[in-house]
Scaffold this motif. Structure first.
Motif, PDB file in Angstrom:
ATOM      1  N   ASP A  44     -52.330 123.282  -6.481  1.00  0.00           N
ATOM      2  CA  ASP A  44     -51.458 123.983  -7.401  1.00  0.00           C
ATOM      3  C   ASP A  44     -50.335 123.035  -7.826  1.00  0.00           C
ATOM      4  OD1 ASP A  44     -50.425 126.552  -8.527  1.00  0.00           O
ATOM      5  OD2 ASP A  44     -48.729 126.022  -7.244  1.00  0.00           O
ATOM      6  N   TYR A  45     -49.733 123.283  -9.006  1.00  0.00           N
ATOM      7  CA  TYR A  45     -48.736 122.335  -9.498  1.00  0.00           C
ATOM      8  C   TYR A  45     -47.557 122.179  -8.554  1.00  0.00           C
ATOM      9  CZ  TYR A  45     -45.238 125.770 -10.894  1.00  0.00           C
ATOM     10  OH  TYR A  45     -44.269 126.731 -10.865  1.00  0.00           O
ATOM     11  N   MET A  75     -51.350 127.286 -10.701  1.00  0.00           N
ATOM     12  CA  MET A  75     -51.385 126.764 -12.073  1.00  0.00           C
ATOM     13  C   MET A  75     -51.592 125.253 -12.061  1.00  0.00           C
ATOM     14  SD  MET A  75     -48.998 127.849 -15.274  1.00  0.00           S
ATOM     15  CE  MET A  75     -47.475 127.663 -14.430  1.00  0.00           C
ATOM     16  N   ASP A  76     -52.252 124.785 -13.102  1.00  0.00           N
ATOM     17  CA  ASP A  76     -52.570 123.366 -13.266  1.00  0.00           C
ATOM     18  C   ASP A  76     -51.397 122.565 -13.813  1.00  0.00           C
ATOM     19  OD1 ASP A  76     -54.927 122.295 -12.632  1.00  0.00           O
ATOM     20  OD2 ASP A  76     -55.943 122.800 -14.505  1.00  0.00           O
ATOM     21  N   LEU A  77     -51.442 121.270 -13.596  1.00  0.00           N
ATOM     22  CA  LEU A  77     -50.421 120.381 -14.142  1.00  0.00           C
ATOM     23  C   LEU A  77     -51.138 119.275 -14.920  1.00  0.00           C
ATOM     24  CD1 LEU A  77     -47.407 119.460 -14.111  1.00  0.00           C
ATOM     25  CD2 LEU A  77     -47.901 118.269 -11.998  1.00  0.00           C
ATOM     26  N   ASP A 131     -60.825 118.812 -13.549  1.00  0.00           N
ATOM     27  CA  ASP A 131     -61.329 118.833 -12.176  1.00  0.00           C
ATOM     28  C   ASP A 131     -61.903 117.511 -11.697  1.00  0.00           C
ATOM     29  OD1 ASP A 131     -60.546 121.362 -12.172  1.00  0.00           O
ATOM     30  OD2 ASP A 131     -62.532 122.280 -11.980  1.00  0.00           O
ATOM     31  N   LEU A 136     -62.732 112.469  -5.394  1.00  0.00           N
ATOM     32  CA  LEU A 136     -62.818 113.169  -4.111  1.00  0.00           C
ATOM     33  C   LEU A 136     -63.921 112.617  -3.220  1.00  0.00           C
ATOM     34  CD1 LEU A 136     -62.109 116.876  -5.191  1.00  0.00           C
ATOM     35  CD2 LEU A 136     -60.606 115.372  -3.890  1.00  0.00           C
ATOM     36  N   PHE A 175     -57.071 116.881   1.273  1.00  0.00           N
ATOM     37  CA  PHE A 175     -57.670 116.113   0.184  1.00  0.00           C
ATOM     38  C   PHE A 175     -56.594 115.570  -0.740  1.00  0.00           C
ATOM     39  CE2 PHE A 175     -57.596 120.636  -0.711  1.00  0.00           C
ATOM     40  CZ  PHE A 175     -57.024 120.703  -1.969  1.00  0.00           C
ATOM     41  N   PRO A 194     -54.269 115.010  -3.904  1.00  0.00           N
ATOM     42  CA  PRO A 194     -53.218 114.058  -3.485  1.00  0.00           C
ATOM     43  C   PRO A 194     -52.245 114.648  -2.461  1.00  0.00           C
ATOM     44  CG  PRO A 194     -52.579 115.122  -5.535  1.00  0.00           C
ATOM     45  CD  PRO A 194     -53.806 115.861  -5.016  1.00  0.00           C
TER      46      PRO A 194
END
Lengths: 300, 413
Positions: A4-5, B1-3, B211, B216, B280, B282
């Motif tokens: 997640d961010y 949420m994605d960044l 993704d 990975l 995993f 980062p």
């Protein structure tokens, strides 16, 4: 498998703090008592526990701080069992015979720089971790995570080191030091969301309370501690307010608010149309390059 | 949420600032007081029109010269994703600043002026974006309003660019016709280009698949710091603090410590006084190994089943960032993640022209903003992966040994 961010930002900040620990002999964490430096302390726990912090917490006290923030500072250092160093702007003024700014909106905020540089010299700090964020202000938006300062503490925006990937170059000459900003990439909202997620304690003045204030040029200035002198045009009022940023009393305005929980504060920030510094800071509005100039002079 | 971190490459002339202004404005990310400040500053200028560049150019000298000199970071979010805009300068003399900005990005927006098509600057920006391993590239064909929103103009630019892209490593290239000035296809779909049925820019930024951008498969853990409290209750505690830069580590994994080559197994993965079964990239964690071996900052812990290259002789693409030239025989400090060693330049294989992509052999020295292929020898073995396979473990910097300044970026091969 994806972070997640907030986890990404957290990991980035932890990594930066550990780079400080790995690359420097005598680092320090500059602690103001505000939410950003409180967040840094929380991140330091995540970076170094069960070990001790490899740096002391350092507070440059202008003598014009909110008592609630000072009490919180002392409680936090005590409960974590970490070392706290406090140096006073008051002492610098006396020793150096500095002239205190007077007149309208006078503030000791700029004098902090002298005390900070003296403190860096006294303890020979080679790196100072701070809670500045790039979304705060447009000069800050340009600064590197590892920001090298010369022996006068000056930031030279034209000579910034390239900074690639997550490889940080902390090599410096004696006398220079590095300001390090682990939450560079966090926004105000990110910090609040993180505080909520991690259940981080804050000084009570971040939440709505009734307070006596002076209404000046549309801004609510705290009367606490008698720091701000009442002027003829000022109206003495009691309002339900909270502080969106907590700094020196003389340059931090309160905002009217009923937000007395983290959820309410977050909702309020999400809906706001005014930036954090624009709403609360009194010292940035003097000129368009106010922050850039102060950084060149060694300011945080 | 994605960044998502993305870089915008271009100059004011291409409408870069207008584009960023438009993205922020139309996604309601500019706050009222910031807009007022820009309006105030615009009034001091000749024409008095609102200059969105003032919103992004933060330094006095940038405002004075009307150009971007250094990278600025902007933040905005939509209900779907969070974004970090890395606003990079377009001029050739600030290439090193663009490289700084590009190194952490997953996506690059290369601005093309529809009237001019692919020009020298387009080629330079595209080369840097691909050399820095940015997986997604958006070619923003801007100022479509000035070519009557012509589909032919757009198609021709796509064909032109596809030629150029063949020589690059770009994994995914997307073309979007737009007018940042009028807002066509930036946030809202254009009413003027019914022939275009692709996404708007924001639409694409919100949906591009991220993704696969994190490696990975190859587990890598550069040791940053050893945590050894040595207090009475934690007398025997010893953990290795670091960030997993790629791959996955699990409890019980067989691992090798580089460069020594000693082996052990993962006994525990700790995060903030909690024990995890796996971690995993980062993630920043603390690793505990089953055996007591000598490990310090700069060592790389890897899973034994996928090992990186360990060597003192390296070849790399170099981006030079200093006014002092690089020559064969010059010595530097090399920093690769947490590892540092000295190194010497043994050969300059060729210099790459950033505009024409021509390779010139027999070059004596490399100057500021030049790109070259170089051969180096390090004083200690370095454990790395080829940059194209692993960005984090394939990149290194060169540090001048007298000034301490970062003078070069290496993409190891």
């Amino acid at each position: 498998m994806k972070l997640d961010y907030l986890d990404q930002l957290e990991s980035e900040a932890i990594h930066i703090m550990r780079e400080v620990a790995g690359q420097f002999e005598r680092p320090a964490l500059l602690f103001s008592g505000g939410k950003d430096s409180i967040t840094l302390v929380h991140l330091a726990r995540k970076a170094f526990r069960p070990g001790k912090f490899p740096f002391p917490l350092v507070h440059i006290d202008t003598g014009h701080n909110f008592q609630e923030a000072l009490d919180f500072r002392d409680w936090l250092a005590e409960s974590l069992g970490e070392k706290l160093i406090v140096r006073y702007v008051e002492d610098t003024i006396r020793e150096k015979k500095l002239k205190e700014p007077t007149g309208r909106n006078a503030s000791r905020n700029a004098l902090q720089t002298f005390t900070l540089l003296d403190t860096i010299e006294e303890f020979e700090f080679d790196a100072c971790i701070g809670g500045a964020r790039r979304d705060e202000e447009k000069a800050r938006a340009k600064e590197r995570v590892f920001s090298v300062r010369d022996e006068f503490g000056s930031w030279d925006p034209k000579r910034q080191r390239p900074e690639l990937w997550d490889t940080y170059n902390g090599k410096i000459h004696k006398g220079e030091n590095v300001r390090v900003f682990p939450i560079s990439n966090w926004t105000e909202l990110d910090v609040w969301n993180y505080i909520k997620r991690e259940n981080i304690s804050l000084p009570p003045i971040y939440f709505a309370h009734d307070r006596e204030c002076l209404l000046r040029d549309g801004k609510l200035l705290a009367t606490a501690g008698g720091v701000i002198q009442r002027e003829e045009a000022d109206e003495l009022v009691t309002r339900r307010v909270r502080f969106r940023t907590v700094g020196d009393i003389s340059c931090t305005a309160a905002v009217e608010s009923n937000a007395d929980t983290l959820e309410a504060v977050i909702a309020e920030i999400q809906a706001t149309r005014i930036s954090e510094r624009g709403e609360t800071r009194i010292d940035d509005q003097v000129s368009e390059a106010a922050m850039e100039d102060r950084k060149k002079g060694g300011y945080f | 949420m994605d960044l998502l971190r993305f870089i915008t490459c271009g100059s004011v002339d291409d409408g870069k600032s207008t584009l960023i202004g438009r993205l922020l404005y139309d996604s309601k990310s500019i706050l009222a007081d910031q807009l007022e400040a820009v309006e105030r500053a615009s009034k001091n200028k000749n024409d008095g029109e609102i200059d969105l560049a003032l919103l992004t150019d933060g330094l006095r000298s940038e405002r004075e010269q009307g150009i971007t000199i250094d990278v600025a970071y902007r933040y905005f979010q939509t209900p779907v994703r969070k974004f970090i805009i890395v606003d990079a300068p377009g001029h050739i003399q600030y290439t090193r600043n663009m490289v700084t900005g590009a190194s952490n990005c997953q996506l690059a927006i290369v601005l093309v002026d529809a009237r001019n098509g692919v020009v020298e600057q387009t080629r330079r920006h595209s080369l840097i974006a691909s050399m820095l391993g940015i997986p997604h590239l958006v070619v923003a064909v801007n100022k479509m309003d000035l070519v009557d929103y012509s589909e032919d103009v757009f198609s021709n630019i796509c064909i032109q660019y596809a030629e150029l892209a063949k020589k690059l490593d770009a994994k995914q290239v997307t073309f979007i016709p737009m007018s940042a000035l009028n807002g066509d296809n930036v946030v809202d779909p254009s009413q003027n280009m019914s022939w275009y049925d692709g996404p708007t820019l924001l639409n694409y930024l919100e949906t591009v698949e991220l993704d696969h951008d994190v490696n990975l498969t190859d587990a890598r853990f550069p040791v940053q710091y050893v945590i050894r409290p040595q207090t009475p209750d934690l007398h025997d505690y010893g953990g290795y603090a670091g960030k997993i830069t790629s791959g996955i580590f699990r409890k019980g994994d067989a691992v090798t410590v580089l460069p020594s080559g000693e082996t052990s197994t993962v006994e525990a993965i700790e995060f903030f006084e909690e024990v995890k079964d796996e971690a995993f990239a980062p993630m920043s964690v603390i690793l505990h190994l089953a055996d007591d071996i000598d490990i310090s900052r700069g060592n790389l812990i890897v899973k034994s089943d996928s090992q990186p290259v360990v060597t003192q002789n390296i070849e790399a693409m170099l981006c030079w960032m200093d006014t002092k030239e690089l020559k064969v025989g010059s010595k530097y400090t090399l920093q690769h993640g947490t590892f540092r060693a000295r190194c010497v330049v043994r050969d300059i294989a060729y210099q790459l022209n950033v505009n024409t992509y021509e390779e010139t052999e027999g070059v004596e020295s490399i100057k500021l903003n030049d790109i070259a292929r170089v051969v180096l020898k390090t004083s200690q073995p370095i454990s790395f992966d080829p940059y194209t396979k692993n960005r984090v473990n394939g990149g290194a910097i060169l540090i001048d040994e007298t000034s301490n300044v970062t003078v070069g970026a290496l993409m190891l091969t």
